[in-house]
Design a protein around this motif. Structure first.
Motif, PDB file in Angstrom:
ATOM      1  N   MET A  17       0.856  -1.170   0.000  1.00 31.10           N
ATOM      2  CA  MET A  17       0.000   0.000   0.000  1.00 31.10           C
ATOM      3  C   MET A  17       0.905   1.237   0.000  1.00 31.10           C
ATOM      4  SD  MET A  17      -3.329   0.880   2.441  1.00 31.10           S
ATOM      5  CE  MET A  17      -3.633  -0.793   2.807  1.00 31.10           C
ATOM      6  N   PRO A  18       0.648   2.210  -0.884  1.00 24.32           N
ATOM      7  CA  PRO A  18       1.473   3.420  -0.918  1.00 24.32           C
ATOM      8  C   PRO A  18       1.449   4.169   0.418  1.00 24.32           C
ATOM      9  CG  PRO A  18       0.120   3.279  -2.887  1.00 24.32           C
ATOM     10  CD  PRO A  18      -0.348   2.200  -1.952  1.00 24.32           C
ATOM     11  N   ASP A  34      -4.222   3.976  -2.723  1.00 25.07           N
ATOM     12  CA  ASP A  34      -3.748   4.550  -3.986  1.00 25.07           C
ATOM     13  C   ASP A  34      -3.613   6.060  -3.845  1.00 25.07           C
ATOM     14  OD1 ASP A  34      -6.431   5.736  -4.460  1.00 25.07           O
ATOM     15  OD2 ASP A  34      -7.007   3.647  -4.800  1.00 25.07           O
ATOM     16  N   SER A  94      -6.901   8.233  -3.583  1.00 26.91           N
ATOM     17  CA  SER A  94      -7.467   8.363  -2.234  1.00 26.91           C
ATOM     18  C   SER A  94      -6.756   9.457  -1.459  1.00 26.91           C
ATOM     19  CB  SER A  94      -7.349   7.034  -1.483  1.00 26.91           C
ATOM     20  OG  SER A  94      -8.090   6.027  -2.114  1.00 26.91           O
TER      21      SER A  94
END
Length: 106
Positions: free
Chosen positions: A1-2, A61, A64
């Motif tokens: 997850m970034p 992302d 978001s």
């Protein structure tokens, strides 16, 4: 997850809200909005200097992160900067990719 680093500075109205509601209530608000987008707050600190608070979050992302950033900025209570963070493995992968680039004037 970034992962993203968020640096925020309160406006005078935002600072008044912080004084009224306290730091714990701000953390709860951050948790609520981040988890609402499927993310997670890794850490949140208040600071002295250019930034009043520093937050590290994971979002599914970049869209978001952008949505949250726009909503927070539109509130007028904070000025924010969001910086994508890369792991060591991601940077190692980037160094292995070949890039063809011609600098200006060369």
């Amino acid at each position: 997850m970034p992962k993203f680093l968020i640096q925020a500075t309160y406006t005078s109205e935002g600072a008044k809200g912080l004084l009224k509601d306290g730091a714990s209530s701000r953390r709860a608000a951050v948790d609520q909005v981040v988890t609402g987008f499927g993310g997670e707050v890794e850490s949140m600190y208040f600071a002295f200097g250019e930034s009043d608070t520093v937050i590290v979050v994971d979002f599914p992302d970049a869209v978001s992160m952008a949505a949250v950033s726009l909503a927070v900025k539109a509130s007028g209570a904070l000025q924010t900067r969001a910086t994508p963070l890369l792991t060591l493995d991601e940077v190692d992968e980037a160094t292995r990719r070949e890039v063809t680039f011609r600098a200006p004037g060369r």
